[in-house]
Design a protein around this motif. Structure first.
Motif, PDB file in Angstrom:
ATOM      1  N   TYR A  71     -10.435 -14.300   8.011  1.00  0.00           N
ATOM      2  CA  TYR A  71     -11.150 -13.670   9.116  1.00  0.00           C
ATOM      3  C   TYR A  71     -10.193 -12.834   9.938  1.00  0.00           C
ATOM      4  CZ  TYR A  71     -15.398 -16.483   8.582  1.00  0.00           C
ATOM      5  OH  TYR A  71     -16.556 -17.042   8.117  1.00  0.00           O
ATOM      6  N   LYS A  72     -10.729 -11.779  10.526  1.00  0.00           N
ATOM      7  CA  LYS A  72      -9.980 -10.914  11.439  1.00  0.00           C
ATOM      8  C   LYS A  72     -10.605 -11.049  12.824  1.00  0.00           C
ATOM      9  CE  LYS A  72      -9.148  -5.969  12.282  1.00  0.00           C
ATOM     10  NZ  LYS A  72      -9.459  -4.599  11.807  1.00  0.00           N
ATOM     11  N   GLN A  73      -9.769 -11.250  13.823  1.00  0.00           N
ATOM     12  CA  GLN A  73     -10.287 -11.340  15.187  1.00  0.00           C
ATOM     13  C   GLN A  73      -9.577 -10.348  16.081  1.00  0.00           C
ATOM     14  OE1 GLN A  73      -9.822 -15.109  17.282  1.00  0.00           O
ATOM     15  NE2 GLN A  73     -11.648 -14.711  18.500  1.00  0.00           N
ATOM     16  N   GLU A  74     -10.322  -9.362  16.525  1.00  0.00           N
ATOM     17  CA  GLU A  74      -9.782  -8.388  17.471  1.00  0.00           C
ATOM     18  C   GLU A  74      -9.898  -8.939  18.881  1.00  0.00           C
ATOM     19  OE1 GLU A  74     -10.585  -4.068  15.953  1.00  0.00           O
ATOM     20  OE2 GLU A  74     -12.314  -5.300  15.451  1.00  0.00           O
ATOM     21  N   SER A  75      -9.093  -8.401  19.760  1.00  0.00           N
ATOM     22  CA  SER A  75      -9.026  -8.916  21.122  1.00  0.00           C
ATOM     23  C   SER A  75     -10.398  -8.902  21.794  1.00  0.00           C
ATOM     24  CB  SER A  75      -8.040  -8.070  21.933  1.00  0.00           C
ATOM     25  OG  SER A  75      -7.940  -8.549  23.242  1.00  0.00           O
ATOM     26  N   GLY A  76     -10.797 -10.036  22.327  1.00  0.00           N
ATOM     27  CA  GLY A  76     -12.060 -10.132  23.056  1.00  0.00           C
ATOM     28  C   GLY A  76     -13.297 -10.210  22.190  1.00  0.00           C
ATOM     29  N   LYS A  77     -13.115 -10.373  20.883  1.00  0.00           N
ATOM     30  CA  LYS A  77     -14.267 -10.417  19.982  1.00  0.00           C
ATOM     31  C   LYS A  77     -14.267 -11.703  19.169  1.00  0.00           C
ATOM     32  CE  LYS A  77     -14.615  -5.404  19.406  1.00  0.00           C
ATOM     33  NZ  LYS A  77     -14.655  -4.291  18.420  1.00  0.00           N
ATOM     34  N   GLY A  78     -15.382 -11.955  18.521  1.00  0.00           N
ATOM     35  CA  GLY A  78     -15.469 -13.085  17.625  1.00  0.00           C
ATOM     36  C   GLY A  78     -14.828 -12.747  16.278  1.00  0.00           C
ATOM     37  N   PRO A  79     -14.482 -13.759  15.486  1.00  0.00           N
ATOM     38  CA  PRO A  79     -13.913 -13.507  14.157  1.00  0.00           C
ATOM     39  C   PRO A  79     -14.876 -12.734  13.268  1.00  0.00           C
ATOM     40  CG  PRO A  79     -13.591 -15.785  14.811  1.00  0.00           C
ATOM     41  CD  PRO A  79     -14.535 -15.186  15.801  1.00  0.00           C
ATOM     42  N   GLN A  80     -14.293 -11.923  12.403  1.00  0.00           N
ATOM     43  CA  GLN A  80     -15.091 -11.112  11.486  1.00  0.00           C
ATOM     44  C   GLN A  80     -14.614 -11.374  10.062  1.00  0.00           C
ATOM     45  OE1 GLN A  80     -14.586  -6.915  12.087  1.00  0.00           O
ATOM     46  NE2 GLN A  80     -16.390  -6.370  10.904  1.00  0.00           N
ATOM     47  N   PHE A  81     -15.542 -11.645   9.180  1.00  0.00           N
ATOM     48  CA  PHE A  81     -15.220 -11.913   7.775  1.00  0.00           C
ATOM     49  C   PHE A  81     -14.507 -10.721   7.140  1.00  0.00           C
ATOM     50  CE2 PHE A  81     -16.066 -13.747   3.621  1.00  0.00           C
ATOM     51  CZ  PHE A  81     -16.171 -12.647   2.794  1.00  0.00           C
TER      52      PHE A  81
END
Lengths: 114, 113
Positions: free
Chosen positions: B36-46
């Motif tokens: 997963y990738k998690q950008e600042s202030g966001k939820g994890p993204q597959f």
């Protein structure tokens, strides 16, 4: 589709107060999850649900409660807020697909308990 | 108990170079792994996933490698771009569970111009 939505985005609570974090998904997913993420850490599973009317504990359920009366909604309840519950809370959902389990995450709720 | 950990908490890469993010897992019965990738202030993204009966899977600019012998997982990002700056998490699904996954603590990837 809105995907997974969470409200509120931010909240500050006093010790001992209670609140409900809302989570909804419009993808007709069976599975829903609540995680907490402490600063610089990974996600810890609080509770999850495999369908309406069914919930189960995750790694860190103490101090929380959940319900799943509909497929779409999965609210998380904090009854007596404590400073240790200061965290960012993420809700997620996924389809029932056997081995595969891509989870879709909401934007998170940042909770501070003072 | 079960745990998923990462070798490095931070990684700094020159823009245009390839990035390699590593992850160690402890549950040999896990049958499915996800990045997963998690950008600042966001939820994890597959980003990408891999089943335990595979040792490599490729996506667009990303490749996941699985070495079950040493219980090691890696994510390779080709031609790293500024938009790749994020925290990357590996996660595993224990074979005993149809629904739960366990997340590692994450690696922060920063890109140097």
């Amino acid at each position: 589709n809105a995907g997974v939505t969470q409200t509120p985005k931010f909240r500050i609570l006093k010790i001992g107060q209670s609140m409900t974090l809302q989570c909804a998904q419009d993808m007709n997913h069976n599975y829903m999850y609540w995680y907490r993420q402490d600063p610089g850490m990974g996600l810890k599973l609080i509770y999850y649900s495999v369908g309406a009317g069914i919930t189960d504990k995750g790694e860190v359920p103490n101090g929380y409660n959940v319900s799943r009366s509909t497929t779409e909604d999965f609210p998380l309840r904090l009854e007596l807020a404590a400073p240790s519950q200061t965290s960012v809370y993420f809700c997620a959902s996924s389809k029932k697909t056997g081995t595969y389990n891509e989870q879709f995450f909401g934007p998170g709720t940042r909770l501070t308990v003072l | 108990g079960e745990s998923v950990g990462l070798h490095l908490p931070t990684l700094s890469v020159q823009e245009g170079d390839n990035s390699i993010i590593n992850c160690a897992y402890s549950n040999s019965a896990s049958d499915y792994f996800i990045w997963y990738k998690q950008e600042s202030g966001k939820g994890p993204q597959f980003i990408i996933d891999i089943r335990s009966n595979m040792d490599k899977r490729q996506g667009q600019r990303v490749t996941v490698l699985l070495n079950k012998t040493v219980k090691h997982l890696s994510l390779q990002i080709a031609a790293t771009q500024p938009g790749d700056s994020a925290v990357y998490f590996c996660a595993e699904k224990p074979g005993s569970s149809a629904s739960k996954i366990i997340f590692g603590s994450g690696t922060r990837l920063s890109i140097r111009p």
